[in-house]
Each structure stands twice: as C-alpha cells, then as structure tokens.
Design an enzyme around this catalytic site. Sequence first.
Site, PDB file in Angstrom:
ATOM      1  CD  GLU A  35     -13.138  -7.702   0.383  1.00 58.69           C
ATOM      2  OE1 GLU A  35     -13.590  -8.478   1.267  1.00 58.69           O
ATOM      3  OE2 GLU A  35     -12.627  -8.108  -0.681  1.00 58.69           O
TER       4      GLU A  35
ATOM      5  CD  GLU B 110     -10.197 -12.670  -0.136  1.00 61.21           C
ATOM      6  OE1 GLU B 110     -10.472 -12.398   1.049  1.00 61.21           O
ATOM      7  OE2 GLU B 110     -10.984 -13.236  -0.910  1.00 61.21           O
TER       8      GLU B 110
END
Length: 1019
Positions: free
Chosen positions: A546, A482
């Site tokens: 994820e 991220e």
Amino acid sequence: MNRALKQTFLMILAVLVIVPAAAQKQPEWQSQYAIGLNKLTPHSYVWPYADASEISEGRYEQSPYYMSLNGKWKFHWVKNPDKRPKDFYKLSFYTGGWTDIDVPGNWERQGYGTAIYVNETYEFDDKFFHFKKNPPFVPYEENEVGSYRRTFKIPAGWEDRRVVLCCEGVISFYYVWVNGEFIGYNQGSKTPAEWDITDKLTNGENTVALEVYRWSAGSYLECQDMWRLSGIERDVYLYSTPKQYIADYKVTSTLEKEHYKDGVFGLDVTVGGVAVGNSAVAYELKNDAGKTILKGEQGIQSRGLSNFIEFDDQKISDVERWSAEHPNLYTLVLELKDDAGKVTELTGCKVGFRTTEVKDGRFCINGVPVLVKGTNRHEHSQLGRTVSRELMEEDVRLMKQNNINTVRNSHYPTHPYWYQLCDRYGLYMIDEANIESHGMGYGPESIAKDSTWLPAHMDRTQRMYERSKNHPAIVIWSLGNEAGNGINFERTYDWLKSVEQNRPVQYERAEENYNTDIYCRMYRDVDVIKEYVSRKDIYRPFILCEYLHAMGNSCGGMKEYWEVFENEPMAQGGCIWDWVDQSFREIDANGKWYWTYGGDYGPKDIPSFENFCCNGLVDADRVPHPHLAEVKKIYQNIKSTLVDNKNLTVRVKNWFDFSDLDEYILHWNVTSDNGKVLAEGTKEVACKPHETVDLSFGKVKYPSDIREAYLNLTWNRKEATPLVTSGWEVAYDQFIIPVSKNNKAYKPIKAGETTFIVNKMTGALESVCLDGEELLASPVTLSLFRPATDNDNRDKNGAKLWRQAGLDNLVQKVVSLKEGKTTIAQIEVMNTNGEKVGDARFSYALGSDGAIKVKTTFKPDTILVKSMARLGLTFRMNDVYSNVSYLGRGDNETYADRNQSGKIGLYQTTPERMFHYYVTPQSTGNRTDTRWMKLTDDTGRGCFFESNRPFQFSVIPFSDVLLEKARHINELESDGKVTIHLDAEQAGVGTATCGPGVKPAYLVPLTECTFEFVIHPVK
C-alpha cells in the site's frame, strides 16, 4: 504439494478442529474452532458445462446444470439471538408475514440494522455495545440475526444426479437447512462453502434456510478497513454433477526457465464418487483459434470414493505467453467418461502460460523484472459489498485505461468473476487471504501468536488457494493483512510454499522474517525505500503493498516514488490505496444527494472512523477523481525526454516489459501559446521493451507573436484491445519551447476607463471599476490558508499549524499608506486574536493600458507562523462571471507535487466544472503553471489576470468559509458569488492521511517573498 502431504495437513487440521470444538459450551458462533461443519473439501471451481464453448467464454451460469438462487428471499431480522424464530427452517413454519430481501446484498443496505464503518478496531469493542474484545467471544444481546428462506424446484434432467449447494459469501456465521434438515454451518465470509444436498431433495418444491449472525468468532479475523456489514453478500446457487464427478483439478502452466519460451503443462485431477464400470478422465488444451494443442486420457483404476489422476507434464514449443500486456489464454476442457466412452461431465477453465518468481532479488514475470503499477481494490457498491458483473467490468476497464497493471485483492478473496476478468484482460493479481485481526494489535495479544486460532487461519488460506489456484492472473499469494506475525502465519506460509512452487508468497507484517518472499511494507517514505535497496544483505524486492493513500485531494509525491522505482532495480513499485471510495449515495430531506461515510448511520455514539473509508482513485460510482489522471501519467509505459529543442529531438524509453513500440502510433505536434498548430505529424516507432530510441521532428519556424510553443507527444494503440480503443491516449509528454520572453501579443487591449480604490484601514484593493461598473464582490486580500484537505488535517505541517496561527481568518491593518501614481500600503497582518502573523507591503499602480499592477511583499512572523498553505491573493466576484479561460496546465486539477498530468494549453471551463466534489468538501480546483487567466460574464466583461512568472489559481462556486465548515457535499450552497485565488505559492497535497506528508520542496517557504499580479479589466 504431493497428495500425501496435503492429506496430512488436512488430518492435522481435522484433529485441531474437532477435538476442542466438542468441548465448547458456547454456541458455535462463539468458537474459533467452529470454522465449518459438513462442508465439501475446498477445491477449484468445477462448474459443469454442457458445451466446450461455454468453458471458453466462462459462461458457467448458462449451464443447464447450474441454478442460481439469487433473487427475492423471505427475510426476518432481529436484534439478538433470543428473539430469532428458532423453528423458521421447518417446512411447517409460515413465512407469509415476512418481508422480501434481495440476495445477494447486505441487509444494512436494505433497511435492517446499522452500517458501521471503522478501520483498525472491532466495531463491537465499544461502550456502545457494552462489550470489550475478548476473543473468541462477541456480543450476545446486540448480535443481530437474519433468517433467510426461499423455495426452489430442481430442474428437469437433474434426476439421479448429485446436487451441491454453494454459498459464495455470507457474513459472518450461518447455519444451513434444506427441507427442514440441518446441513451444516460456516464461518469465513469470502470464500465459497459447499454442501452435498443430494439426499435432502424432493422432486417437488424444496426449501433452503440460512440463519445468519452479524458477529461471530470469525469477526476477529475480519477486521478490515471497510464498512462492517452483514448477510448474504455473494451468489447462492446449486450445481449438479453425475454420481461420479470431477471433484478438483490443478493446472500447472508455466514456462521453462532457461529461455522462458516453451510452455510446461501439468494436470492433476481428483475424481469423487462411485462409478459403474470403468471410467476415464480426458482433457484437451485448445488455443484461441480452437485448435487442440494437447490432449490426454487416463482410465480411473480405483472404484473408491476418491481417485487422484496425475497426467505427465507436456511441453509446448513457443507457447503464447500470458502477461498483463498480452493476456494470451488457452482453454482447458476436462471430460469425465463412462465405460462406453460417453462424456458424463464437462468442466474446465482458461489457462495462461507464465512464470512468476523472485529471481536474483527481483520480482519477475516470464523471466523479466517488472514494475508493479498497482492499486488495492475493496469490493464496494451501493448494495454494500455486492458488486455486479457490470461494475466489475467497469473497474477492469478503468484500470486498463489508466495504465494500472496490478490489483491487490484487499483484503480477502473476491467474487470469482473478477478473476476471470483479470485473466482475460490482463491484470496481475495479488490474492489475499481473508485474515485481518488488526483490532488485537501486533503485540502479545495478537491472534497471529495464538495457536488455537491456527485452524481458522489455515482454513482461510487453504480455501483461498484451492478455489483460485488455476488462475494465471494470480502472480502473488498474500497471507492476509495487518494481523501481526507469529506461528499462525509461519504455518500458513509453510503450507502455501508446500503446495505452490510457482508463485511467491507475501505478508506485510512478516517484515524481514522468513515467512514472506517479498518485502512489502506499506506507506514507507521514499528515503526508507532508498535505504533498504542500498543494503548489501537484502535478497527480496521492495514492493509496497500500500502507498499513496488516495483520500480526498491526495496522491502528492508520486513522482518521487517512481523516480526511485525506475532507477533502483530492487524497488519495484506498489499498490495505491485504494481503488474506489467506500461511500454511499443518499438523499437528504431537501432532496439533495450526498455521499455518506462512517457515523452517518445510527445513533450519535455509533462507533465510527468517519470518512477514512473514502480514499479511492474513483468515487463509488466509478467516476475518476482528479488524482487518477496523475496515476495514469506516471504509470504510463512510454516516457520521453527532450534532448534537443532546436532540432526537436526526443529520447523515448519503452517501459513495457513485453511490448514493442511498434504496437503504437506516435502523434506529435508543435502548438503555439495562442493555440495555433505550427507543425504536426505521426510516426511509427520500433523499440524493444526497456530500450530507448531517439526521434527527431526537425526544426520549426516560430511566428513573432508568441512567447513559447509546446511540443506534444501522444501515443495510441495501432489496434484496439477489448478495453482500450485506438483513439485512447495511452501515454503523452509535453515539452516547452521558449520563443520570445518579451512578446506581449497575448495581452488584452484597453477596454475602457479603469478606476480602483484602496481601503485606508486595511490596505486592500476594495474596488475595481470598468467605466464605472464594479467588478469585485469583495476586497482583494492576502491569502495564506486553504480549506483543509483530508491530508492537511493529518500532516504535521498542515492545517493544525495553520489554524493555530490563525491563518484561516486574517485581518489587515494599515501601518502607513502613501497615495500617488503608485499607492503603497504597509500592512500588519493579524489573526482574530490580535496576534501578528506577519508584515505585508502592497503597491498598486494603474497603467496606461487600464491594467492595475498589484505587487505584494510578505514576511511571515515565524514565531507564530510555522507553516502556510499558500501565498497569494483572494477575492470574490459575482457568479455572473462564470466563464474561465486560461493558458496553463489542464484541464484537470493539479498541485505542486501532483502536476505531471495534464498539458499546458488553452482551456475554457467554469467554476462549477473546476470544483471537484470530494466526499468531504475541501480545497479543490487548483491549476498550476498558469501563464494567464480570464474570468468573464457571457458578454465578455470581466478581468484578465497575469503575473511575471507562472502562477496557480482556482475559481470555485463556494466560499472558503463554507468549504472549510461543510462535512458533506449537500451542505454546499451557492451565495451568488465565486471565489478566486491567485497564488504565487501553494503547498502540495502529499498523502499524509496514511503515509508521508508534503515534502519540504513543496511547502510554502517561510521567508520574505515578493510576487505580483496584473488585473486587466476587459469587455
């Protein structure tokens, strides 16, 4: 990567680092270029051992040439740099008035500063700190500084040897002194930083000092979803080598790629320092029995400060291959010898032979496409991010017992012992660089696009790779998390691919750009995965880095994901978020313990993302949450389907990649709905990986007094592994065998005289008496709401709509009431604002057996009601009724979209045991596929409940109102009653805290619905 190319990269980085840094007027901790000073070049662990057996067992801490500096250090903490004791590192400085602090351990967990939890933002980018993000700068006035000091004596036998100081993990920036002399500094908290301190030491007492800053420029790259903590959080130690020493080595231990049977062994060794006379490097590769498989020796030609030795590749026929299922390991012993042939240094590591690659668009281990049955794992304990060996061992044990085969180190390299455990016990690992700049977003301001930050990105990537490159468990490298995408991640990808030919590299934010070998998006819906794999132009597998955000009561919809993964070759699984709740256990003023989360420390306006850190499959003490049972069930590698319910024949699929089913034993039984075993046996089954086999158990004669029976299959290992005993159930399936729909032998007999009263104003059943004694503690009313789960509060079809419609506080108003043999009440259901929620019709009939049939029809007003949590009845009873028995799915919590786990059977429990203490109180305790339920006191007095179809129920020791209101578990107080829910329908739990909400199939239909429950008073 060849040595020349590697040196070129390092030279370029040196120019990038040194030149701009010289121009900086700010302190080093305010500069993105100040990534370190005087540190040793990154390398694999080269701990010196005294004996080869220590290498085999990984006991580097037992070496006479290793000295731990963990323990009590003198400590001083200030709120900003101007108040720090600037001369504390000098030997003349007196620390007698200082306190002691434990090393390792974050200082916020030891009484200093404030633990702050945020997710996507920088905690210092907040009005609380009077600061706006402005990389590389961080706050000055609020930047805490911890000063650490301790003394040590060099052990006997270390004379005339080189001594290295290693700090495994210190956050965020620190300066180092030894005996008052400045050694250097480091930025980057999750990989070791080392300094040669040989010429700084004395024969007597020595002093080491660290000045640690909470925030630095490096904090912009450490914006992970975790508690923001400070200090020395991993081991500090010394190790000693000869003057000439093994500085680094790289093992190549792959398989030939035609048949994937023969091992290919390669070894490069870097020797540092100057030797007297001729020296040599020798190696031995030993198998598990201690037999030498390969050996070699080369003289060191140069007497310079660095020598690179490259051994010829060797082939090992029919090598014992490493995989998560069979983690076969060899031991590499490396020796440095002097000109007399005497061994002057001994080091080495475990070696596993395996390949990992993307082949024909699929991720493969040892040439076999595998499914990633994974979890993410943050490092967390009650000390902060300092995790003991015992806790790491518990993590790996639980993962192996619950069929997890992959762990992603989110979002940084972890403690070195974790890698040893994954090698030894078999877990595929995704190792991830300590890079996340989430707080800068992914647009033009993203640090990924700012080349002045390239040295920092490259340093963190190289240090991750170099220290852990020899671990067979690492099957994928990750560039970070991220942080947007841009030149910095393109260059780190290029560098990793130049040095790493044997592992894929992934990065989620690269999406479909070139700098990722795996399409590894997070939290994509099942339909998005299907759309991707249906394309003709793809060449990368889809593996979610994820998915299934396990926050609170969660993990709904897992079955749908795995239907895709098991049927679409290029969809290959993913890693659940997260392994462990990042919560801390505290005691309140009344002595009650509770779990804390963001905002529970510091002043009211401290930056916080509340309980978003509590999303584990296990709690912070490693006690499994209910959804771990679902993960174990769906991740299991042996799955069966019933193909003939007369002759009881099942088709078994072996989902293992490298294991035959002959490693396991099948225990089977047929059990009736009254708990009697009608038939049972064991079978040994041979079935190769990915193949199927049909098994027949023959016909079973069923007694006349049952409605149904259950074929139960349980698989256990024949031989125990170190973490999974032969008694542990590794896989199971259950199949329902209908026998007689009309059988009523399960029903209780009439217990006495039953009477009931219906309230004339509300139409609710307000009294049920057995022989004149009241059984209810509140009326039986319609229930459409549940105390919101974490997911409910974020689901577009969840709690927001329920509360808007007022479903959390309903009022029943009688429109008409007809009393007679059957009492019928026509009801308007209102919210507290006087708005109509819907129309209901209740009918109550007392049977000759003393049972009350409650039949309910409800039609929601869809102008107001856009979603419902449940459709059923609720009421309360006194908590003396604390014995729960039922025939249904158990003995664990299940929901409509999370009920693959558990088996239908007879269970006995209590309201307290049914209640699961999620970090934030919320709806819990539900059981699905229930045939009947009984709730009694210790004498057997109470109620038996059934329906005309399988139903859901819960019995919990608190009120719904309290459960909805409470924010921590210490706020839960018993009021002497239990709360009962009998549901015809209840929505699934989904995973909407981060990911898809409840799927339409698992929502409560907004249509007219009739359901019935029968209440049998019993004694």
